[in-house]
Design a protein around this motif. Structure first.
Motif, mmCIF file in Angstrom:
data_model
loop_
_atom_site.group_PDB
_atom_site.id
_atom_site.type_symbol
_atom_site.label_atom_id
_atom_site.label_comp_id
_atom_site.label_asym_id
_atom_site.label_seq_id
_atom_site.Cartn_x
_atom_site.Cartn_y
_atom_site.Cartn_z
ATOM 1 N N GLU A 210 0.846 -1.175 0.000
ATOM 2 C CA GLU A 210 0.000 0.000 0.000
ATOM 3 C C GLU A 210 0.892 1.240 0.000
ATOM 4 N N GLY B 106 -9.386 7.328 20.260
ATOM 5 C CA GLY B 106 -10.830 7.099 20.377
ATOM 6 C C GLY B 106 -11.299 6.818 21.782
ATOM 7 N N ARG B 107 -11.566 5.577 22.109
ATOM 8 C CA ARG B 107 -12.084 5.268 23.438
ATOM 9 C C ARG B 107 -10.900 5.235 24.354
ATOM 10 N N PHE C 292 -18.525 6.197 19.348
ATOM 11 C CA PHE C 292 -17.292 6.940 19.158
ATOM 12 C C PHE C 292 -17.204 7.201 17.666
ATOM 13 N N VAL D 179 -17.310 4.163 15.408
ATOM 14 C CA VAL D 179 -17.634 2.888 16.045
ATOM 15 C C VAL D 179 -18.841 3.036 16.959
ATOM 16 N N ALA E 83 -19.850 1.606 20.121
ATOM 17 C CA ALA E 83 -19.256 0.778 21.175
ATOM 18 C C ALA E 83 -20.337 0.050 21.965
ATOM 19 N N TYR F 202 -17.666 8.953 31.052
ATOM 20 C CA TYR F 202 -18.316 9.550 29.886
ATOM 21 C C TYR F 202 -19.551 10.283 30.405
ATOM 22 N N THR G 130 -4.300 -2.845 8.340
ATOM 23 C CA THR G 130 -2.978 -2.617 7.769
ATOM 24 C C THR G 130 -1.899 -2.802 8.830
ATOM 25 N N LYS H 276 -3.319 0.737 19.781
ATOM 26 C CA LYS H 276 -4.768 0.783 19.583
ATOM 27 C C LYS H 276 -5.374 -0.597 19.335
#
Lengths: 393, 518
Positions: free
Chosen positions: A207, A392-393, B24, B27, B29, B64, B410, B417
């Protein structure tokens, strides 16, 4: 359309790297307007390059130290110290200029080895070791100079700092030939390398960045290099120190991106424990990092003394702060593990152009410092904000 | 039954979360999740990693804030909206996170009252602090002096300090996120007993756990979450629910066999350690490993069982480049020849690899991508004259991503993450790329959900089938019994037994693991 959207999507994923570039361009445009065209006049462009060269040289070494999770506060003092020694060797002792340069670079390596030893093998935080080094080498500068100044320097050292490559005549009546040739070669090298890498990746079916973005980036880089070439060629040609800097940028970018040594620096900055348990010889890597910084500090010291034509006890005062700021504006992470050589160079240029532009329009050094401080804070704040948004989370 | 204010409770539920949806960017969740917890019960929540358990608890505790999710929360029959953790704590909802949040250089008492200090006009009342702390410590069964520093007590006790801290906040609903993940069996048992005692004192608990035997032991009911949705709530107390039933709910399929079949093809001895003695790194007089002897043969999976503190990790790391310990004596033989393993690079060169129990701290560069982590231990294989072939690196990493089923689009994705299971696969890929003959895996499935565990076991079997010698260190006896051909037991730094698979039972192993020095 899909090419455009995928290019845009890629663009946002690379926001930090592109952002710094856009910031540089915005600052250039801003000061081009504010200075009514003085900023990009050929003589001034030449001046900006020459006058920032030593900070850029320091920034290369500094960003590597910062990526490894350390810091070097001593580089300003090392610049002063090596400048003083260069003066003693070449002026008072009358050694040939090349021998003086070699000895100074070796001395820089020794200085770096001294600090590297305490950081890597003795385990003292780099902040403390180099804070001590800042005092030690500033003190030694004064000892070497005996509270006087040394001037003038031999012509060869002066041209390393502020001289130009020999003039081989003119093309089209006003463009200096050698500069044009070098500029075209540099552009060809950059484009050739980029295309070659892309072809290899294509062949291996990896890629890659979107084609549109690749073309835009390449065209932009090419135009930029050629524009600088044009400006320099229409003044006095290529500054010697630009050649030195160009070689350093290419070599060190490659080292950081592609060499085993460079990878090890990122690895130990990102997670020291994991690097140790992966078999990285972290102490040796750290030690060599400071040796390297010492050599680059010595080179910056030679360039600066040559440019001023003077070895003075205050040479290099505060340079460490510009170098550190350049690295952080250029996207290096305070916690280590993140940063690039090109980022640090762009960061250094941003500081240099701010200095230059504000001086031209007559902003005092008081407000110059203030604004540089705000820029540094804004750049890092932008980084932190981006990181928070993307996690994110 | 009436509550303190004399009102008649509308329901017997202390907590109801209704139709919680939390998104999110990109996503979903949690999707329409509902949870009902009865007053005074122990309610377990289980689900695979990434199912949304922690997110749900963060919604509940106000991490949250209200407004960032859809749905309603009712606590003690009142609708509540928490803006932050202080709001939820003031009503008596306290969450204890998986990673303990204690300040290491402060005392137990200071930690208990951190943010909630016993004070007079801004000055700490040290007598009240230490006296009340002592009383709280007594409630959780901890006999240490409250002025002891946190660094001086073990993880098990630290967990108890966290609970004491929760009690100091007059907790009504205690939420424990994987409370026993870092504890040994003894400390776990003690902790579970404590939760049962708290139940008798009227404190409701929600416990998030991977360990089904624990859930069966203490929980009254269990809610299963899968892919951000509530699957079902089961009554455990009736004792009709089997572990297999819970697993089925979690993974959405029957797991007839939690361990893949493994037919060993055992060859020549590949690694032997003789008379291996290791001293503590700073306290040189303390012997951590006493004259250990062990060997591994090609194609063999050998387990090391021991309670926490028995010296399992210390043994492995002292062999792997002497990354632990001091005054190490003994010999290491590889294929019958004595080798030096004084540094990690020597160990790796001699074909020994060690995958750490703590992948976040010691295994991965979490801010870097998958491919650079995979190549990290054997970068030399991708380099000529010190220059790395980044394209080849990409190809190699891509190969592992596919063969190891690392769930990421990828190999340029940042490892920090990824989920625990996928991170562990990256660690394994990294050591597979180094192509060792002996692979030491320290707690290879810690913090990983059931489905990913099975995949890891399969990978271990494949490696053994390729003729590598595998050493597995694990706190979970069923895991060792399920995958090993032979198990060494370690007790207080001494190898007490070498038990073949056919003879091994949990009871026998535990007996050797607790055997005291003669």
């Amino acid at each position: 359309m899909s090419a455009l959207s995928s290019a845009l999507k890629y663009l946002t994923s690379q926001l930090r790297q592109i952002g710094i570039f856009i910031a540089l361009i915005a600052i250039v445009i801003l000061f081009q307007v504010l200075t009514q065209g003085v900023l990009l006049n050929p003589q001034n462009v030449s001046n900006v390059i020459v006058q920032n060269s030593y900070v850029l040289i320091l920034a290369i070494g500094m960003v590597m130290v910062i990526i490894a999770g350390h810091i070097d506060l001593s580089v300003g003092s090392v610049v002063g110290f090596i400048g003083a020694v260069a003066g003693v060797l070449s002026v008072r002792m009358g050694l040939p200029w090349w021998l003086a340069i070699i000895l100074c670079l070796l001395l820089g390596a020794v200085v770096g080895a001294w600090q590297g030893f305490w950081v890597a093998y003795f385990g003292i935080p780099a902040f403390i070791v180099t804070l001590a080094g800042m005092l030690i080498f500033r003190g030694l500068t004064q000892v070497v100079l005996g509270s006087t100044q040394i001037t003038p320097f031999p012509d060869e050292l002066r041209s390393l700092g502020g001289g130009f490559l020999p003039n081989l005549g003119f093309l089209f009546g006003q463009l200096e030939t050698l500069t044009v040739v070098l500029g075209v070669l540099a552009t060809a090298f950059l484009v050739g390398q980029a295309v070659r890498q892309r072809l290899i990746r294509r062949r291996l079916n990896l890629e890659d960045e979107p084609f549109l973005w690749f073309v835009v980036k390449l065209a932009f880089t090419g135009v930029l290099v050629l524009a600088i070439t044009f400006l320099l060629a229409s003044y006095r040609g290529t500054p010697v120190v630009l050649v030195v800097l160009g070689v350093l940028v290419v070599v060190y970018s490659a080292v950081m991106a592609r060499s085993v040594y460079g990878r090890h620096i990122y690895a130990l900055g990102g997670n020291l424990n994991a690097a140790v348990l992966s078999g990285v010889k972290t102490k040796r890597v750290t030690f060599l990092l400071f040796v390297n910084m010492g050599v680059l500090g010595a080179l910056a010291g030679l360039v600066f003394a040559g440019q001023l034509n003077l070895a003075n006890p205050t040479n290099g005062n505060g340079f460490e702060l510009d170098a550190i700021a350049a690295a952080f504006i250029g996207g290096a992470a305070v916690t280590g593990g993140i940063g690039t050589v090109t980022g640090a160079i762009i960061g250094g240029l941003i500081i240099g152009i701010l200095n230059n532009g504000m001086s031209i329009i007559g902003v005092g050094t008081d407000w110059q410092q203030f604004i540089k401080g705000i820029v540094l804070l804004a750049a890092v704040a932008f980084d932190v904000y981006n990181k928070r948004r993307s996690s994110g989370r | 039954m009436f509550d303190e204010e004399g009102r008649y409770p509308v329901t017997s539920n202390i907590l109801e979360m209704r139709n919680i949806t939390k998104t999110f960017p990109g996503v979903k969740a949690l999707q329409d999740v509902s949870l009902e917890v009865k007053r005074g019960e122990i309610h377990a929540i289980c689900g695979e990693n990434g199912a949304g358990k922690s997110t749900l608890m963060k919604v509940l505790s106000g991490v949250y804030p209200a407004g960032s999710y859809e749905g309603e929360i009712h606590f003690e029959d009142e609708p509540v909206e928490f803006k932050n953790i202080n709001d939820s704590e003031s009503l008596g909802i306290v969450i204890i996170h998986q990673e303990l949040a204690l300040s290491p250089f402060l005392s137990i008492a200071e930690n208990i009252f951190l943010g909630n200090e016993r004070q007079k006009n801004g000055w700490i009342d040290w007598n009240a602090t230490n006296l009340e702390a002592a009383a709280l410590l007594a409630r959780v069964g901890l006999r240490d002096n409250p002025i002891t520093k946190i660094t001086e007590i073990g993880v098990g006790k630290q967990q108890l300090v966290e609970i004491a801290k929760a009690l100091s906040k007059r907790v009504k609903l205690l939420i424990l996120d994987e409370p026993t993940a870092a504890l040994n069996d003894e400390d776990s048992a003690h902790l579970l007993d404590l939760i049962l005692q708290l139940k008798e004192q009227g404190i409701t608990s929600i416990i998030i756990s991977h360990k089904l035997n624990e859930i069966k032991r203490i929980a009254d009911s269990v809610t299963i979450i899968r892919d951000g949705k509530t699957v079902e709530t089961l009554e455990v107390a009736a004792n009709t629910i089997s572990e297999e039933r819970i697993i089925k709910g979690m993974v959405g399929r029957d797991l007839d066999n939690r361990y893949p079949d493994h037919t060993p093809h055992i060859g020549e001895e590949v690694l032997r350690i003789e008379d291996w003695t290791v001293h503590h790194p700073t306290d040189h007089s303390r012997v951590v490993i006493h004259g250990a002897n062990l060997n591994v043969r090609r194609g063999e999976i050998v387990g090391i069982a021991g309670l926490m503190g028995a010296g399992r990790t210390e043994l492995a790391m002292s062999v792997f480049g002497r990354t632990y310990g001091s005054n190490i004596t003994g010999k290491v033989f590889k294929d019958g020849k004595e080798i030096r393993t004084h540094s990690v690079s020597e160990a790796v060169k001699n074909g020994i690899a060690y995958a750490t129990e703590d992948r976040k701290r010691y295994g991965l560069n979490l801010i870097d991508d998958i491919k650079r982590n995979v190549s990290g231990s054997a970068l030399g294989k991708l380099a000529t004259w010190g220059w790395v072939d980044a394209n080849q690196e990409f190809v190699v990493a891509e190969g592992y991503r596919k063969s190891m089923n690392i769930k990421s689009p990828t190999v340029a994705a940042i490892t920090g993450k990824l989920s625990g299971g996928n991170q562990q696969k990256v660690v394994l890929s990294k050591w597979m790329f180094a192509d060792p003959d002996v692979l030491i895996l320290d707690e290879p499935t810690r913090g990983i959900d059931v489905g990913a565990k099975y995949e890891i076991y399969t990978i271990i079997n494949t490696l053994a089938a390729e003729g590598k010698g595998i050493i597995v260190i694990s706190s979970e006896l069923p895991e060792l019994l399920g995958i090993c051909d032979r198990i060494y037991t370690l007790s207080e730094g001494t190898i007490t037994a070498d038990v073949p698979r056919a003879e091994a039972t949990p009871e026998l192993l535990m007996q050797y693991m607790t055997q005291e020095k003669e």
